[in-house]
Enzyme design. Structure first.
Site, mmCIF file in Angstrom:
data_model
loop_
_atom_site.group_PDB
_atom_site.id
_atom_site.type_symbol
_atom_site.label_atom_id
_atom_site.label_comp_id
_atom_site.label_asym_id
_atom_site.label_seq_id
_atom_site.Cartn_x
_atom_site.Cartn_y
_atom_site.Cartn_z
ATOM 1 N N LYS A 53 0.840 -1.205 0.000
ATOM 2 C CA LYS A 53 0.000 0.000 0.000
ATOM 3 C C LYS A 53 0.878 1.260 0.000
ATOM 4 O O LYS A 53 0.610 2.213 -0.732
ATOM 5 C CB LYS A 53 -0.948 -0.019 1.213
ATOM 6 C CG LYS A 53 -2.026 -1.089 1.049
ATOM 7 C CD LYS A 53 -2.790 -1.411 2.318
ATOM 8 C CE LYS A 53 -3.699 -2.618 2.064
ATOM 9 N NZ LYS A 53 -4.379 -3.120 3.264
ATOM 10 N N GLN A 97 -4.736 -1.970 9.419
ATOM 11 C CA GLN A 97 -4.542 -3.280 8.800
ATOM 12 C C GLN A 97 -5.118 -4.364 9.703
ATOM 13 O O GLN A 97 -4.811 -4.436 10.889
ATOM 14 C CB GLN A 97 -3.033 -3.514 8.559
ATOM 15 C CG GLN A 97 -2.715 -4.763 7.779
ATOM 16 C CD GLN A 97 -3.243 -4.735 6.345
ATOM 17 O OE1 GLN A 97 -3.128 -3.732 5.642
ATOM 18 N NE2 GLN A 97 -3.855 -5.830 5.913
ATOM 19 N N ASP A 120 -11.194 2.418 3.523
ATOM 20 C CA ASP A 120 -11.420 0.971 3.386
ATOM 21 C C ASP A 120 -12.916 0.660 3.281
ATOM 22 O O ASP A 120 -13.300 -0.438 2.906
ATOM 23 C CB ASP A 120 -10.847 0.226 4.611
ATOM 24 C CG ASP A 120 -9.586 -0.565 4.262
ATOM 25 O OD1 ASP A 120 -9.333 -0.771 3.050
ATOM 26 O OD2 ASP A 120 -8.867 -0.975 5.190
#
Ligand code: NAP
Length: 305
Positions: A53, A97, A120
């Site tokens: 990322k 994460q 997200d």
């Protein structure tokens, strides 16, 4: 019939070229998009995902903030970190994460992220938005699948779509997104009886179960579009170490009309859609700053984040 390949790597590359133009346009207005990635602990797979990322941010001109916290960080400290990032105008997207260490409640952490920066798409506000067909940030993996489907030129309205896998991050949002596009959607999961009875009816089969070899040719309708979200590292046999999906690619490609490979299908799109959402967030923030009537057109719930 041998299926045409849906090339996620190529589409991803093409999209990222377009991102550079949007980054330049934002720069002209004094904004550099910023993405904060929080990693708690040192799960090796998570470290790789976070690394990918950060790399994608660099490639696209997005500023990245990598926050690595030790595995024993108290939940309160993680929440305080998120609060700080929520208030930081240089940060347009925040992601944490997953998975988190067991002492941290994922929902508490996900709900702490401002809905304005939830790139997200896991905050309940955005999940709820999917249900009514109006989310701010679509979750990255299903969003990427949707774009891959678009490259086949198929109108999903009225098609039988079968989604194998019902997780909150892939299967369920995927099903909602395609329902929104007027597909007839079936969701299968580990307790589904006779999986093949469902998959054989699919015009579009999307598999996200995390089970290598789950889908074999007998389970696939002739001419179906098959999207393999699964990422599995084989642990034994002659192919030990190899990354495969959930679909028997060699067998199924002889029956499908289109198919995604693993690797090189859905995987590259997930990170690309994360950058897309970060740019969208930066553009949105700029619009808010410029709009005098922001107070009126923004939904009240958004002011909490
Ligand atoms: P997950 O949370 O483990 O969920 C798996 C889902 O598959 C669950 O709903 C489970 O059913 C269902 N399932 C398991 N075995 C099944 C079976 N034999 N038949 C039918 N359904 C079955 O996994 P996830 O996070 O959604 O990820 C799924 C896969 O996609 C993994 O391989 C993951 O690595 C991959 N993935 C890839 C990307 C990408 O960028 N390409 C992104 C995210 C995930 P129950 O709900 O009944 O347990």
């Amino acid at each position: 019939m041998t299926a045409q390949i849906i090339d996620g790597k190529a589409l991803s590359k093409q999209l990222r070229v377009g991102f550079r133009e949007r980054v330049d346009h934002l720069a002209d207005q004094g904004v550099q998009p910023g993405l904060a990635v929080i990693l708690v602990g040192d799960n090796p797979a998570s470290r790789v995902y976070v690394g990918n990322k950060i790399k994608a941010c660099e490639e696209c001109g997005v500023r990245s903030f990598h926050i690595a916290l030790p595995a024993d960080t108290p939940q309160a400290e993680v929440l305080a970190t998120i609060a700080r990032l929520n208030a930081d105008p240089a940060v347009h997207g925040i992601l944490i994460q997953l998975p988190l260490p067991p002492h941290i409640e994922p929902r508490a952490v996900l709900e702490a992220i401002s809905v304005h920066k939830d790139v997200d798409g896991f905050h309940l506000y955005n999940v709820g938005g999917l249900v009514v067909g109006n989310t701010i940030f679509p979750p990255c993996t299903p969003y990427g699948v949707q774009l891959l489907l678009d490259t086949t030129g198929t109108d999903v309205a009225g098609k039988n779509v079968v989604v194998v896998g019902a997780s909150n991050i892939v299967g369920k949002p995927m099903a909602l997104m395609l329902l929104q596009r007027e597909a007839t959607v079936t969701i299968c999961h580990a307790k589904t009886r006779d999986l093949a009875q469902h998959t054989i009816l699919a015009d579009i089969l999307i598999v996200a179960a995390g089970k290598p070899g789950l889908i074999v040719p007998q389970m696939v309708k002739q001419g179906a579009i098959v999207i393999d979200v699964g990422i599995n590292r084989l642990t034994d046999g002659p192919n030990a170490g190899k990354i495969v999906g959930d679909v028997d690619f060699d067998g199924v490609k002889e029956k499908a009309s289109w198919i995604t490979p693993v690797p090189g299908g859905v995987g590259p799109m997930t990170v690309t859609m994360l950058i897309e959402n970060t740019l969208r967030s930066a553009e949105r923030t700029l619009r808010m700053r410029q709009a005098d009537d922001f107070q009126e057109w923004e939904a009240p719930i958004l002011k909490n984040g």
